[in-house]
Design a protein around this motif. Structure first.
Motif, mmCIF file in Angstrom:
data_model
loop_
_atom_site.group_PDB
_atom_site.id
_atom_site.type_symbol
_atom_site.label_atom_id
_atom_site.label_comp_id
_atom_site.label_asym_id
_atom_site.label_seq_id
_atom_site.Cartn_x
_atom_site.Cartn_y
_atom_site.Cartn_z
ATOM 1 N N VAL A 222 41.622 48.662 39.306
ATOM 2 C CA VAL A 222 40.674 49.036 40.360
ATOM 3 C C VAL A 222 41.351 49.939 41.379
ATOM 4 N N ASP A 223 40.550 50.741 42.043
ATOM 5 C CA ASP A 223 41.020 51.536 43.186
ATOM 6 C C ASP A 223 41.774 50.592 44.131
ATOM 7 N N GLU A 224 42.950 51.003 44.551
ATOM 8 C CA GLU A 224 43.813 50.127 45.351
ATOM 9 C C GLU A 224 43.115 49.607 46.616
ATOM 10 N N ARG A 225 42.154 50.372 47.142
ATOM 11 C CA ARG A 225 41.473 49.932 48.374
ATOM 12 C C ARG A 225 40.658 48.661 48.160
ATOM 13 N N VAL A 226 40.258 48.399 46.903
ATOM 14 C CA VAL A 226 39.582 47.123 46.594
ATOM 15 C C VAL A 226 40.557 45.978 46.863
ATOM 16 N N ARG A 227 41.791 46.157 46.396
ATOM 17 C CA ARG A 227 42.794 45.101 46.557
ATOM 18 C C ARG A 227 43.173 44.937 48.018
ATOM 19 N N GLU A 228 43.221 46.060 48.741
ATOM 20 C CA GLU A 228 43.637 45.992 50.149
ATOM 21 C C GLU A 228 42.570 45.378 51.044
ATOM 22 N N HIS A 229 41.309 45.707 50.780
ATOM 23 C CA HIS A 229 40.263 45.376 51.763
ATOM 24 C C HIS A 229 39.240 44.347 51.298
ATOM 25 N N LEU A 230 39.064 44.163 49.998
ATOM 26 C CA LEU A 230 37.974 43.296 49.540
ATOM 27 C C LEU A 230 38.468 42.001 48.907
ATOM 28 N N VAL A 231 39.655 42.047 48.340
ATOM 29 C CA VAL A 231 40.173 40.905 47.583
ATOM 30 C C VAL A 231 41.047 40.038 48.494
ATOM 31 N N THR A 232 40.930 38.703 48.348
ATOM 32 C CA THR A 232 41.757 37.810 49.175
ATOM 33 C C THR A 232 42.916 37.205 48.386
ATOM 34 N N ARG A 233 42.851 37.299 47.052
ATOM 35 C CA ARG A 233 43.882 36.664 46.235
ATOM 36 C C ARG A 233 43.894 37.333 44.861
ATOM 37 N N GLU A 234 45.070 37.477 44.270
ATOM 38 C CA GLU A 234 45.167 38.056 42.931
ATOM 39 C C GLU A 234 45.829 37.040 42.030
ATOM 40 N N VAL A 235 45.229 36.817 40.866
ATOM 41 C CA VAL A 235 45.729 35.761 39.980
ATOM 42 C C VAL A 235 45.981 36.341 38.586
ATOM 43 N N SER A 236 47.125 35.967 38.009
ATOM 44 C CA SER A 236 47.501 36.335 36.646
ATOM 45 C C SER A 236 47.490 35.078 35.791
ATOM 46 N N ILE A 237 47.116 35.212 34.518
ATOM 47 C CA ILE A 237 47.211 34.033 33.643
ATOM 48 C C ILE A 237 48.480 34.086 32.786
ATOM 49 N N GLY A 238 49.341 35.067 33.011
ATOM 50 C CA GLY A 238 50.598 35.099 32.262
ATOM 51 C C GLY A 238 51.159 36.501 32.186
ATOM 52 N N ASP A 239 52.408 36.584 31.784
ATOM 53 C CA ASP A 239 53.096 37.875 31.754
ATOM 54 C C ASP A 239 52.809 38.637 30.469
ATOM 55 N N TYR A 240 51.570 39.049 30.302
ATOM 56 C CA TYR A 240 51.158 39.885 29.189
ATOM 57 C C TYR A 240 49.906 40.592 29.673
ATOM 58 N N VAL A 241 49.580 41.719 29.056
ATOM 59 C CA VAL A 241 48.439 42.497 29.546
ATOM 60 C C VAL A 241 47.269 42.364 28.569
ATOM 61 N N LEU A 242 46.135 41.919 29.092
ATOM 62 C CA LEU A 242 44.901 41.815 28.309
ATOM 63 C C LEU A 242 44.125 43.120 28.456
ATOM 64 N N SER A 243 43.145 43.326 27.581
ATOM 65 C CA SER A 243 42.399 44.588 27.680
ATOM 66 C C SER A 243 41.358 44.554 28.796
ATOM 67 N N GLY A 244 41.138 43.399 29.370
ATOM 68 C CA GLY A 244 40.229 43.314 30.511
ATOM 69 C C GLY A 244 40.427 41.972 31.181
ATOM 70 N N GLY A 245 39.867 41.824 32.380
ATOM 71 C CA GLY A 245 40.065 40.584 33.122
ATOM 72 C C GLY A 245 39.137 39.441 32.721
ATOM 73 N N GLU A 246 38.183 39.706 31.792
ATOM 74 C CA GLU A 246 37.174 38.684 31.474
ATOM 75 C C GLU A 246 37.783 37.405 30.894
ATOM 76 N N LEU A 247 38.684 37.574 29.926
ATOM 77 C CA LEU A 247 39.309 36.375 29.344
ATOM 78 C C LEU A 247 40.057 35.601 30.417
ATOM 79 N N ALA A 248 40.748 36.336 31.266
ATOM 80 C CA ALA A 248 41.510 35.692 32.337
ATOM 81 C C ALA A 248 40.566 34.964 33.299
#
Ligand code: ADE
Length: 233
Positions: free
Chosen positions: A117-143
Motif C-alpha cells: 500500500v501507499d506508505e501514507r496508509v501505514r503512516e496515517h490510517l493503520v494503527t498496527r501491522e501484523v505478520s504471520i511469519g517470515d515469508y511473503v504471501l501473494s496477498g494479505g487475505e490468507l494472513a
C-alpha cells in the motif's frame, strides 16, 4: 467481536468464514466478519485501486483513496479498536498477541496486494501491522484469515469445550502433550498405560511432563521450556 476485512479479492475469504467453527461463531452471534471489496470505494471509472509507483520500479501500489474511503465509512458507523495492516514486516503474530487482540470489540484488517500500500496508509490510517511469519504471501487475505481465526476461536462460547482453547499449545508457554483415541492398540502400537488407568492426578502429571519434554526438544525458545522439573506444575 466484529472484524471488517478490506480486500481487493473478497471472494478469497468467503469460503473460509462460511465454514465450520467460524460459521458457527457467527451464527451464535459471537463474532461477525464482514468482507469489503475495496474496488467498491474506487472513484476511478474502471474501478482501479492501484497505480504505478512514483519514482519507477516494477509492481503496482495500492492507492490510499479507496482504502481511506472504506475505513472512513466504517468509522462513521462505529468506533474501532485497531486498524491492522497484514504485512510481512509487521509485528509477528503469536499466542500472546492473539490473546490480547481477542479482547477488543471492533477490528479493521487491511489486506495488501501487489507491491503493497501507499506508505501514507501505514503512516496515517493503520494503527498496527501484523505478520504471520517470515515469508511473503501473494496477498494479505490468507494472513487476515489466520489472524481472524486465531482471535475468534478464543471468544468465550465459540469452542464447545470451554477449556480447550486454554489447553492449546503455547497458552502456558508449552507445546501441547500427545493425545490418543481408540483403539488402545493398533498394529501392536499401544497407547501409554497411564492414560487408560483412570487415575486423574497421574494422567495430569504425565501430560505436564510430556508437554515439558516436547517443549524442551522442539521449542526450547518458549518460556515453558525453562520451567521447573516434572510433577510440580
Ligand atoms: N502479506 C504477505 N505476506 C504476509 C505475511 N507473511 N504476513 C502478513 N501479511 C502478509
Amino acid at each position: 467481536m466484529r472484524i471488517d476485512i478490506l480486500s481487493v479479492v473478497p471472494r478469497l475469504l468467503d469460503s473460509w468464514f462460511g465454514e465450520s467453527i467460524l460459521q458457527r461463531a457467527q451464527q451464535k452471534g459471537l463474532a461477525e466478519v464482514v468482507v469489503h471489496d475495496l474496488r467498491a470505494y474506487s472513484t476511478d471509472k474502471h474501478k482501479r485501486v492501484d497505480d504505478y509507483a512514483f519514482g519507477g520500479g516494477a509492481g503496482m501500489v495500492m492507492q490510499i483513496e479507496p482504502i481511506d474511503r472504506c475505513i472512513s465509512a466504517l468509522k462513521a458507523e462505529r468506533a474501532y479498536d485497531e486498524v491492522i495492516y497484514m504485512s510481512p514486516d509487521g509485528e509477528r503474530l503469536d499466542q500472546p498477541l492473539a490473546n490480547r487482540l481477542s479482547t477488543v470489540n471492533n477490528l479493521i484488517i487491511l489486506c495488501g496486494h501487489y507491491k503493497g500500500v501507499d506508505e501514507r496508509v501505514r503512516e496515517h490510517l493503520v494503527t498496527r501491522e501484523v505478520s504471520i511469519g517470515d515469508y511473503v504471501l501473494s496477498g494479505g487475505e490468507l494472513a487476515a484469515a489466520v489472524l481472524s481465526d486465531s482471535l475468534i476461536r478464543l471468544l468465550p462460547g465459540v469452542l464447545n469445550d470451554e477449556t480447550s482453547a486454554l489447553s492449546d499449545s503455547f497458552q502456558d508457554g508449552l507445546v501441547a502433550p500427545p493425545v490418543y483415541t481408540r483403539p488402545a492398540e493398533y498394529k501392536g502400537w499401544k497407547v501409554p498405560d497411564v492414560l487408560l488407568s483412570g487415575h486423574e492426578a497421574r494422567i495430569e502429571a504425565w501430560r505436564h511432563e510430556q508437554a515439558l519434554v516436547r517443549t524442551r526438544e522442539r521449542r526450547p525458545d518458549l518460556p515453558g521450556a525453562a520451567s521447573e522439573t516434572f510433577g510440580e506444575g
